[in-house]
Scaffold this active site. Structure first.
Site, PDB file in Angstrom:
ATOM      1  N   GLU A 103      12.405  -4.464   1.530  1.00  0.00           N
ATOM      2  CA  GLU A 103      11.718  -3.289   1.000  1.00  0.00           C
ATOM      3  C   GLU A 103      10.232  -3.386   1.305  1.00  0.00           C
ATOM      4  O   GLU A 103       9.574  -4.370   0.950  1.00  0.00           O
ATOM      5  CB  GLU A 103      11.916  -3.123  -0.504  1.00  0.00           C
ATOM      6  CG  GLU A 103      11.246  -1.842  -1.003  1.00  0.00           C
ATOM      7  CD  GLU A 103      11.435  -1.535  -2.467  1.00  0.00           C
ATOM      8  OE1 GLU A 103      11.105  -0.400  -2.870  1.00  0.00           O
ATOM      9  OE2 GLU A 103      11.888  -2.412  -3.225  1.00  0.00           O
TER      10      GLU A 103
ATOM     11  N   GLU B 231       4.760  -6.587  -0.401  1.00  0.00           N
ATOM     12  CA  GLU B 231       3.789  -5.860  -1.220  1.00  0.00           C
ATOM     13  C   GLU B 231       2.430  -6.562  -1.120  1.00  0.00           C
ATOM     14  O   GLU B 231       2.374  -7.771  -0.874  1.00  0.00           O
ATOM     15  CB  GLU B 231       4.268  -5.821  -2.677  1.00  0.00           C
ATOM     16  CG  GLU B 231       3.380  -5.064  -3.644  1.00  0.00           C
ATOM     17  CD  GLU B 231       3.091  -3.645  -3.195  1.00  0.00           C
ATOM     18  OE1 GLU B 231       1.954  -3.428  -2.733  1.00  0.00           O
ATOM     19  OE2 GLU B 231       3.978  -2.783  -3.275  1.00  0.00           O
TER      20      GLU B 231
ATOM     21  N   ASN C  88       0.678  -7.524   4.969  1.00  0.00           N
ATOM     22  CA  ASN C  88       0.694  -6.225   5.624  1.00  0.00           C
ATOM     23  C   ASN C  88       2.059  -6.031   6.300  1.00  0.00           C
ATOM     24  O   ASN C  88       2.457  -6.826   7.158  1.00  0.00           O
ATOM     25  CB  ASN C  88      -0.438  -6.185   6.653  1.00  0.00           C
ATOM     26  CG  ASN C  88      -0.545  -4.858   7.370  1.00  0.00           C
ATOM     27  OD1 ASN C  88      -0.276  -3.810   6.794  1.00  0.00           O
ATOM     28  ND2 ASN C  88      -0.950  -4.908   8.626  1.00  0.00           N
TER      29      ASN C  88
ATOM     30  N   ASP D  55       2.276   5.226   0.192  1.00  0.00           N
ATOM     31  CA  ASP D  55       1.043   5.962  -0.074  1.00  0.00           C
ATOM     32  C   ASP D  55       0.977   7.155   0.872  1.00  0.00           C
ATOM     33  O   ASP D  55       1.004   6.994   2.089  1.00  0.00           O
ATOM     34  CB  ASP D  55      -0.158   5.044   0.146  1.00  0.00           C
ATOM     35  CG  ASP D  55      -1.448   5.626  -0.419  1.00  0.00           C
ATOM     36  OD1 ASP D  55      -1.611   6.862  -0.372  1.00  0.00           O
ATOM     37  OD2 ASP D  55      -2.291   4.853  -0.901  1.00  0.00           O
TER      38      ASP D  55
ATOM     39  N   LYS E 136      -5.166  13.278   1.855  1.00  0.00           N
ATOM     40  CA  LYS E 136      -6.351  13.926   2.410  1.00  0.00           C
ATOM     41  C   LYS E 136      -6.279  13.878   3.931  1.00  0.00           C
ATOM     42  O   LYS E 136      -5.933  12.853   4.515  1.00  0.00           O
ATOM     43  CB  LYS E 136      -7.619  13.243   1.912  1.00  0.00           C
ATOM     44  CG  LYS E 136      -7.860  13.410   0.419  1.00  0.00           C
ATOM     45  CD  LYS E 136      -9.157  12.766  -0.010  1.00  0.00           C
ATOM     46  CE  LYS E 136      -9.392  12.968  -1.510  1.00  0.00           C
ATOM     47  NZ  LYS E 136     -10.643  12.328  -1.978  1.00  0.00           N
TER      48      LYS E 136
ATOM     49  N   ASP F 121       7.726  11.955  -2.334  1.00  0.00           N
ATOM     50  CA  ASP F 121       7.612  13.183  -3.124  1.00  0.00           C
ATOM     51  C   ASP F 121       6.529  14.099  -2.561  1.00  0.00           C
ATOM     52  O   ASP F 121       6.142  15.061  -3.208  1.00  0.00           O
ATOM     53  CB  ASP F 121       7.325  12.857  -4.593  1.00  0.00           C
ATOM     54  CG  ASP F 121       6.060  12.036  -4.784  1.00  0.00           C
ATOM     55  OD1 ASP F 121       5.611  11.387  -3.821  1.00  0.00           O
ATOM     56  OD2 ASP F 121       5.506  12.045  -5.908  1.00  0.00           O
TER      57      ASP F 121
END
Length: 241
Positions: free
Chosen positions: A70, A95, A122, A145, A149, A181
């Site tokens: 994951e 993570e 990373n 993430d 923008k 989402d």
């Protein structure tokens, strides 16, 4: 004179934050890291992976089981649930946020998930060099993430070139599962993966069915409460030959 080393060739998909951990998280990191957290040789940055470092899954897990990875495991809800309910498979959580890693280790310890390991690094570097080629049966990327923008979208993890990195780590016939989402990111993911050589859709229609191995989290509920639709995708690596 030798050429100066490049810090990183591409922008990373995260900003490393030094958020405070609770006393329980600090204690978990100190006490549980030897059991769960992989010690990875670093390159230039703290979250980098030395290009010559390699994971030996059989040695680390004590067997040669199916490996599920994951990317961006966050608080670890999905992967701890999976590891604790699928004891015959092996799981690796990638993570960069220590508070999330600490929470994951705490929950894994409570659940008795001995088939879970974590790496603070990373993700593209883990996929491109650290994992043995063709070793992962599945790669999960849930709610990365969105960098919503416009000036920041170049930091998104799933962008042109990334599928080749995932393909290296996936076994033939292995599955890449994604969820977000943010509609525009979902559309970008689908466009990038549809165009990627070596991958084919593992779903019919516009979007995949919700992956039943992805448990509902507070993060997902928050997105739904804000009126954002959750979109899943699944792609299969086409076997060679």
């Amino acid at each position: 004179m030798p050429e100066p080393r490049t810090f990183r060739d591409e922008p990373v998909s995260f900003v490393r934050r030094s958020g405070r951990m609770s006393e329980a998280q600090e204690r978990a990191f100190a006490e549980l890291s030897p059991r769960y957290l992989l010690e990875v040789p670093r390159d230039v940055a703290w979250t980098s992976v030395h290009p010559e470092a390699r994971l030996d899954p059989a040695a680390e897990y004590g067997r040669d089981g199916r490996l599920i990875v994951e990317i961006g495991s966050g608080q670890g809800h999905a992967i701890v649930h999976a590891a604790s309910t699928r004891p015959d498979d092996d799981f690796l959580a990638v993570e960069v946020f220590r508070a999330g890693l600490a929470r994951t280790m705490l929950d894994a310890d409570k659940a008795g998930a001995v088939n879970l390991r974590l790496i603070e690094a990373n993700a593209p570097e883990v996929l491109s060099t650290y994992l043995p080629e063709g070793r992962a049966e599945e790669v999960w990327i849930f709610f990365p993430d969105p960098w919503h923008k416009k000036r920041h979208t170049k930091r998104r993890l799933v962008r042109p070139g990334f599928p080749q990195t995932v393909a290296r780590a996936l076994a033939g016939g292995g599955t890449l599962r994604l969820a977000t989402d943010w509609e525009d990111y979902a559309l970008q993911m689908r466009e990038v993966l549809d165009a990627a050589p070596g991958f084919e859709r593992a779903f019919d229609g516009d979007w995949a069915e919700r992956f039943d191995g992805r448990v509902m989290t507070a993060f997902e509920r928050k997105g739904i409460a804000k009126g954002r639709e959750i979109r899943d995708l699944a792609y299969r690596k086409v076997s060679k030959g």
